[in-house]
Design an enzyme around this catalytic site. Structure first.
Site, PDB file in Angstrom:
ATOM      1  NE  ARG A 115      -1.013   2.456   2.956  1.00 34.14           N
ATOM      2  CZ  ARG A 115      -0.426   3.536   3.466  1.00 34.14           C
ATOM      3  NH1 ARG A 115      -0.334   4.649   2.769  1.00 34.14           N
ATOM      4  NH2 ARG A 115       0.126   3.507   4.669  1.00 34.14           N
ATOM      5  CG  ASP A 116       3.425   4.228   2.990  1.00 36.74           C
ATOM      6  OD1 ASP A 116       3.792   4.997   2.091  1.00 36.74           O
ATOM      7  OD2 ASP A 116       3.422   4.553   4.191  1.00 36.74           O
ATOM      8  CG  HIS A 122       3.920   4.367   9.258  1.00 33.03           C
ATOM      9  ND1 HIS A 122       3.216   3.392   8.576  1.00 33.03           N
ATOM     10  CD2 HIS A 122       4.219   5.311   8.319  1.00 33.03           C
ATOM     11  CE1 HIS A 122       3.086   3.725   7.312  1.00 33.03           C
ATOM     12  NE2 HIS A 122       3.689   4.890   7.123  1.00 33.03           N
ATOM     13  CG  HIS A 169       7.663   7.474   5.476  1.00 34.67           C
ATOM     14  ND1 HIS A 169       7.480   6.994   4.208  1.00 34.67           N
ATOM     15  CD2 HIS A 169       6.473   7.330   6.106  1.00 34.67           C
ATOM     16  CE1 HIS A 169       6.218   6.590   4.066  1.00 34.67           C
ATOM     17  NE2 HIS A 169       5.585   6.782   5.205  1.00 34.67           N
ATOM     18  CB  CYS A 212       2.710  10.357   1.795  1.00 34.71           C
ATOM     19  SG  CYS A 212       1.062  11.081   1.804  1.00 34.71           S
ATOM     20  CG  ASN A 226       6.840   3.066   5.054  1.00 37.98           C
ATOM     21  OD1 ASN A 226       6.228   3.247   4.019  1.00 37.98           O
ATOM     22  ND2 ASN A 226       6.375   3.421   6.226  1.00 37.98           N
TER      23      ASN A 226
HETATM   24  P1  HMG Z   1     -13.147  14.298  -1.460  1.00 35.32           P
HETATM   25  O1  HMG Z   1     -12.987  14.697  -2.889  1.00 35.32           O
HETATM   26  O2  HMG Z   1     -13.147  15.369  -0.429  1.00 35.32           O
HETATM   27  O3  HMG Z   1     -14.415  13.342  -1.234  1.00 35.32           O
HETATM   28  O4  HMG Z   1     -11.996  13.265  -1.118  1.00 35.32           O
HETATM   29  P2  HMG Z   1     -15.918  13.461  -1.528  1.00 35.32           P
HETATM   30  O5  HMG Z   1     -16.609  12.718  -0.436  1.00 35.32           O
HETATM   31  O6  HMG Z   1     -16.312  14.895  -1.797  1.00 35.32           O
HETATM   32  O7  HMG Z   1     -16.094  12.626  -2.891  1.00 35.32           O
HETATM   33  C1  HMG Z   1     -15.567  13.084  -4.120  1.00 35.32           C
HETATM   34  C2  HMG Z   1     -15.516  11.941  -5.111  1.00 35.32           C
HETATM   35  O8  HMG Z   1     -14.681  10.889  -4.624  1.00 35.32           O
HETATM   36  C3  HMG Z   1     -16.877  11.296  -5.346  1.00 35.32           C
HETATM   37  O9  HMG Z   1     -16.852  10.810  -6.680  1.00 35.32           O
HETATM   38  C4  HMG Z   1     -16.871  10.120  -4.400  1.00 35.32           C
HETATM   39  O10 HMG Z   1     -17.729   9.092  -4.828  1.00 35.32           O
HETATM   40  C5  HMG Z   1     -15.415   9.673  -4.499  1.00 35.32           C
HETATM   41  P3  HMG Z   1     -17.449  11.664  -7.919  1.00 35.32           P
HETATM   42  O11 HMG Z   1     -18.881  11.925  -7.532  1.00 35.32           O
HETATM   43  O12 HMG Z   1     -16.630  12.939  -8.000  1.00 35.32           O
HETATM   44  O13 HMG Z   1     -17.249  10.758  -9.101  1.00 35.32           O
HETATM   45  N1  HMG Z   1     -14.958   8.980  -3.282  1.00 35.32           N
HETATM   46  C6  HMG Z   1     -14.356   7.790  -3.274  1.00 35.32           C
HETATM   47  N2  HMG Z   1     -14.016   6.940  -4.266  1.00 35.32           N
HETATM   48  C7  HMG Z   1     -13.407   5.801  -3.899  1.00 35.32           C
HETATM   49  N3  HMG Z   1     -13.118   5.468  -2.623  1.00 35.32           N
HETATM   50  C8  HMG Z   1     -13.438   6.283  -1.616  1.00 35.32           C
HETATM   51  C9  HMG Z   1     -14.086   7.498  -1.939  1.00 35.32           C
HETATM   52  N4  HMG Z   1     -14.532   8.520  -1.180  1.00 35.32           N
HETATM   53  C10 HMG Z   1     -15.071   9.422  -2.019  1.00 35.32           C
HETATM   54  N5  HMG Z   1     -13.158   5.953  -0.357  1.00 35.32           N
HETATM   55  C11 HMG Z   1     -11.049  11.461   0.086  1.00 35.32           C
HETATM   56  C12 HMG Z   1     -11.873  12.735   0.167  1.00 35.32           C
HETATM   57  C13 HMG Z   1     -10.687  11.072   1.507  1.00 35.32           C
HETATM   58  C14 HMG Z   1     -11.855  10.373  -0.577  1.00 35.32           C
HETATM   59  C15 HMG Z   1      -9.788  11.758  -0.764  1.00 35.32           C
HETATM   60  O14 HMG Z   1      -9.179  12.873  -0.251  1.00 35.32           O
HETATM   61  C16 HMG Z   1      -8.848  10.601  -0.793  1.00 35.32           C
HETATM   62  O15 HMG Z   1      -9.129   9.553  -1.354  1.00 35.32           O
HETATM   63  N6  HMG Z   1      -7.694  10.769  -0.167  1.00 35.32           N
HETATM   64  C17 HMG Z   1      -6.760   9.649  -0.064  1.00 35.32           C
HETATM   65  C18 HMG Z   1      -5.411  10.145   0.180  1.00 35.32           C
HETATM   66  C19 HMG Z   1      -4.483   8.979   0.353  1.00 35.32           C
HETATM   67  O16 HMG Z   1      -4.782   7.836   0.054  1.00 35.32           O
HETATM   68  N7  HMG Z   1      -3.271   9.338   0.818  1.00 35.32           N
HETATM   69  C20 HMG Z   1      -2.233   8.365   1.025  1.00 35.32           C
HETATM   70  C21 HMG Z   1      -2.491   7.471   2.179  1.00 35.32           C
HETATM   71  S1  HMG Z   1      -2.161   8.209   3.758  1.00 35.32           S
HETATM   72  C22 HMG Z   1      -0.472   7.998   4.000  1.00 35.32           C
HETATM   73  O17 HMG Z   1       0.239   7.592   3.104  1.00 35.32           O
HETATM   74  C23 HMG Z   1       0.088   8.249   5.361  1.00 35.32           C
HETATM   75  C24 HMG Z   1       0.348   6.949   6.139  1.00 35.32           C
HETATM   76  O18 HMG Z   1       1.225   6.086   5.421  1.00 35.32           O
HETATM   77  C25 HMG Z   1       0.989   7.277   7.498  1.00 35.32           C
HETATM   78  C26 HMG Z   1       2.206   8.197   7.364  1.00 35.32           C
HETATM   79  O19 HMG Z   1       3.180   7.820   6.697  1.00 35.32           O
HETATM   80  O20 HMG Z   1       2.147   9.267   7.961  1.00 35.32           O
HETATM   81  C27 HMG Z   1      -0.953   6.188   6.405  1.00 35.32           C
HETATM   82 MG    MG Z   2       3.377   6.185   5.371  1.00 29.85          MG
END
Ligand code: HMG
Ligand code: MG
Length: 303
Positions: A15-16, A207, A209, A240, A249
């Protein structure tokens, strides 16, 4: 120095590791990566993310990945779910565990999940409630615990209060993310102290990086405090999209080598893990970031 006898490794590589890649990784390669990690003895694998494909196209095939892996009963396959939409998708894909992901930085929260910290908590509540009803364990991430790419320093107390909220919602484990990878051992210990005021130490995961090469030192420092859950990524994959300049990581291979040297049990076979790291490095056409892999396979162009 007293360290835990046993450590739980959560490999977040699929995933990450793959969410930030510009190279297109096929579903088959992702599936093989996850299955190989299982063969190597990894019992906790973060396999996919049910997030918006517009935001993170690399995870768009998460449903197929979950359907095609060779599921084993003794492995927990975990997935990211930012909201109810993601939760429903995770349940349809039969995830064993889900992970919600918040932050200790307002700016990062907005960049990563398009809402403030308090709004994110409101979104996570129904996810946790539904998961509880379904008997699905929830992991809670907090990003930027040792600094934010936009805001700089983050107060450990703020991390503690977000952790308390996630715990109150029902998260069984809180993973503290050094998203930018700038943290150093004393600072990492201060964050653990702040969080341990609210959460039992056995429920805290780290976690790190490894951008500044501090991850192993940080892990050793927090193990002194009793932390025994460590997120790693095979081949040191990761990053990210909303933390520009942050590297992968800490490499699973390097962590297992260190833990083996300390006689700390993980149940993971280092040789198979190294092979898995070489497999994914080859598939991506880039060298492995694991130092141990380089040391053990000198001469190969993938290391
Ligand atoms: P948004 O645009 O604010 O959401 O995104 P929304 O509710 O307004 O929906 C907009 C559109 O997205 C709609 O579709 C929804 O259906 C769709 P449209 O009508 O435009 O066609 N939608 C989705 N589609 C699929 N799956 C979903 C989903 N939710 C809404 N779950 C949202 C908000 C949270 C969805 C967006 O900002 C997003 O997906 N962000 C993900 C970011 C991400 O994955 N970042 C990386 C992971 S975190 C990380 O790496 C850190 C970590 O490793 C720890 C660390 O290292 O610190 C964990
Ligand atoms: Mg991470």
């Amino acid at each position: 120095m007293k360290y835990p006898n046993k450590v739980k490794i959560v490999d977040v590589g699929p995933r990450d590791g793959l969410q930030n890649e510009v190279v297109n990784i096929s579903t088959e390669t992702k599936v093989e990566l996850i299955d190989r990690l299982g063969d190597a003895g990894v019992k906790n694998i973060e396999a996919a993310a049910f997030v918006s494909p517009k935001w993170i196209p690399q995870m768009a095939d998460s449903h197929d990945v979950m359907a095609k892996i060779n599921r084993r009963d003794n492995i927990v396959y975990s997935v990211l779910t930012p909201n109810m939409y993601g939760y429903e998708a995770a349940m349809a894909a039969k995830a064993d565990e889900i992970a919600i992901f918040g932050a200790a930085s307002e700016t990062f929260s907005r960049k990563n999940i398009n809402c403030s910290i308090s709004e994110s908590m409101l979104r996570f509540k129904p996810v946790c409630a539904a998961a509880k009803k379904a008997g699905v364990p929830v992991r809670g991430y907090i990003s930027c615990v040792l600094g934010c790419p936009y805001e700089g320093g983050i107060a450990p107390e703020l991390v503690g209060s977000v952790a308390r909220e996630l715990k109150a919602m029902g998260c069984h484990e809180i993973s503290l993310g050094d998203t930018v990878g700038k943290g150093t051992p004393r600072k990492a210990q201060s964050v653990i102290e702040a969080v341990a005021k609210h959460i039992p130490i056995e429920n805290i995961a780290v976690h790190f990086h490894d951008t500044y090469g501090q991850a192993l030192a940080n892990i050793l420092a927090v193990m002194e405090q009793g932390v025994a859950v460590i997120d790693t990524a095979v081949s040191g994959l990761g990053g990210c999209p909303y933390a520009s300049g942050a590297s992968g990581n800490v490499a699973s291979e390097d962590v297992i080598y260190m833990l083996n040297g300390l006689d700390i049990e993980t149940g993971i076979n280092l040789e198979q893990l190294v092979e898995t790291g070489i497999f994914i490095a080859k598939s991506m056409g880039q060298p492995s970031n694991a130092k141990v892999t380089r040391a053990l396979s000198g001469g190969s162009k993938w290391v």
